[in-house]
Design an enzyme around this catalytic site. Structure first.
Site, short mmCIF file in Angstrom:
data_model
loop_
_atom_site.label_atom_id
_atom_site.label_comp_id
_atom_site.label_asym_id
_atom_site.label_seq_id
_atom_site.Cartn_x
_atom_site.Cartn_y
_atom_site.Cartn_z
CG HIS A 1 -9.58 -14.00 -25.82
ND1 HIS A 1 -9.80 -14.27 -27.16
CD2 HIS A 1 -10.58 -14.60 -25.16
CE1 HIS A 1 -10.90 -14.98 -27.29
NE2 HIS A 1 -11.39 -15.21 -26.08
CE LYS B 1 -8.68 -17.81 -28.74
NZ LYS B 1 -8.83 -17.76 -27.31
CG ASP C 1 12.43 -26.98 -31.35
OD1 ASP C 1 12.40 -26.70 -30.14
OD2 ASP C 1 12.49 -28.15 -31.78
CG HIS D 1 -13.94 -20.82 -30.27
ND1 HIS D 1 -12.57 -20.83 -30.18
CD2 HIS D 1 -14.36 -19.98 -29.28
CE1 HIS D 1 -12.16 -20.05 -29.20
NE2 HIS D 1 -13.22 -19.52 -28.63
CE LYS E 1 -11.93 -16.69 -31.56
NZ LYS E 1 -13.28 -16.95 -31.16
CG ASP F 1 -13.14 -8.32 -52.91
OD1 ASP F 1 -14.37 -8.54 -52.91
OD2 ASP F 1 -12.65 -7.18 -52.97
#
Length: 427
Positions: free
Chosen positions: A345, A347, A352, A169, A171, A176
């Site tokens: 979508h 995350k 704090d 999952h 991404k 380089d």
């Protein structure tokens, strides 16, 4: 007849013994990792030097300084930045993603990766098999014909069925060895506006500095699992100079023993919170112990705000199963919001205004136990504040889900939620 009976008894006993011995050997060779179930309690917060030091040691992941992270909002900007990096690559490109389909997104990226391979760049791509199942095969053919080393992760096979549900999952894109991309966005047309669709709301990040080497190492780990090949050399691991002032840590997590890191990381951060926890997540269905940790934080006076998708969520059963468990959190004072304009979508988590985490991890069982995931933890006040304000800007377009609404929700939604909860551990 007696001979036949004795033969059957001996055969049955032999098979039973083999089964027992085989299971003993199997479970000793592949022991089940213990989950963190005891509540985490701390007498210090994220601003304390012990928090950062413990994060590095407990997660067994180094914290590197001298990094820069740039926010990329939504699919159009995200894909433009990724395509620009691919088109400018000179030595190597490593790419790992879950969803990969669609002409406007995956089609353009596949062509760019193929063009890079044709001009001599070493291109390695890991695409999850399930997440890329919708893609036309001509995209894969275009890449492989050009010289892209392409692997469809966890393609069904009779000898690997036990791990079929373990998806990547992550991404990740690294150009380089010195410029990385990470965040919530897959490569699929849902992230772009179209005639009959509203683009997903998401955030991705461009990363420069020494931590990119650790992002490359996270990809290289998957590449070893997928191909048996170790990526080495300056094309993948160049010497990296400081590019900014951020202290950043890569946290990669997987279903293998000892590698369920993200859940442990998040529980520790929640326990360290003293003032506020701000979360944006696409899927919110963690285990009961995790929900208890959020509830306990609210009960000790921490302002806990959680943003999730609303009616536009692409997996409605997760939403209904999740809502059924919100009661104790709402009673404790946790604020929950449902994003309205489109599928949310991203995350993100900020604690704090001192610490933040970004990446591919949702707050659900799949991310915690089943998927390969990758996040960046950032130990910086200004960045953590930016992440909180980013979530709060989307909360402005969300509906507050309060305790009264939860208590008055229709019986059919409660029933659907309970049905969905029966398969919760496997979601």
């Amino acid at each position: 007849m007696k001979r036949r009976t004795r033969w059957l008894l001996w055969t049955t006993a032999g098979l039973a013994s083999l089964f027992i011995v085989g299971n003993i050997l199997l479970f000793n060779a592949l022991p089940k990792p213990m989950r963190l179930t005891a509540p985490v309690t701390l007498d210090y917060g994220v601003a304390d030097a012990r928090f950062e030091r413990s994060m590095g040691l407990v997660l067994q992941q180094p914290i590197t300084t001298g990094n820069d992270i740039e926010l990329l909002r939504d699919g159009k900007a995200i894909y433009a930045a990724m395509l620009g990096a691919i088109n400018a690559a000179e030595h190597s490109i490593t790419f790992e993603t879950y969803e990969f389909w669609g002409e406007d997104s995956a089609g353009r990226l596949a062509s760019a990766l193929a063009d890079a391979a044709e001009r001599g760049v070493a291109v390695h791509a890991v695409l999850d098999f399930i997440g890329s199942a919708q893609a036309d095969t001509d995209k894969f053919d275009r890449m492989t014909d050009a010289g892209v080393e392409l692997i469809r992760w966890r393609e069904p096979s009779w000898y690997d069925l036990a791990r079929f549900n373990h998806r990547t999952h992550r991404k990740l894109l690294v150009k380089d060895g010195h410029t990385g991309f990470i965040g919530g966005a897959n490569v699929a047309d849902n992230w772009l506006p179209g005639n009959d669709r509203t683009a997903y709301r998401d955030n991705h990040f461009r990363v420069r500095g020494p931590v990119v080497g650790n992002m490359q190492a996270a990809f290289a780990e998957t590449w070893i699992d997928a191909s048996g090949e170790l990526l080495l050399g300056d094309a993948y691991y160049p010497a990296l100079e400081p590019a900014g002032d951020l202290a950043v840590q890569v946290v990669n997590s997987s279903p293998r023993e000892g590698r369920h890191r993200v859940r442990k990381m998040l529980l520790y951060a929640i326990a360290a919170a003293e003032e506020r926890i701000t979360i944006g997540t696409a899927y919110f269905y963690p285990d009961a112990d995790f929900l208890d940790a959020l509830t306990a934080a609210a009960e000790r006076g921490v302002d806990v705000r959680i943003l999730v998708p609303g009616d536009s969520i692409d997996q409605g059963f997760v939403r209904h199963a999740s809502v059924n468990r919100w009661g104790p959190m709402l009673e404790a004072g946790v604020s929950l919001y449902e994003y309205q304009p489109s599928m949310y979508h991203s995350k993100l988590m900020s604690v704090d205004d001192r610490w933040a985490t970004i990446g591919s991890t949702n707050l659900d069982n799949r991310s915690f136990r089943i998927n390969d995931e990758a996040n960046l933890n950032i130990y910086d006040d200004a960045f953590a504040l930016m992440i909180r304000e980013l979530v709060e800007s989307d909360i402005a377009d969300a509906a507050h889900y309060d305790l009264e609404r939860w208590q008055q929700r229709p019986w059919r939604k409660r029933l659907f939620g309970w049905i969905s909860m029966t398969i919760g551990p496997h979601l």
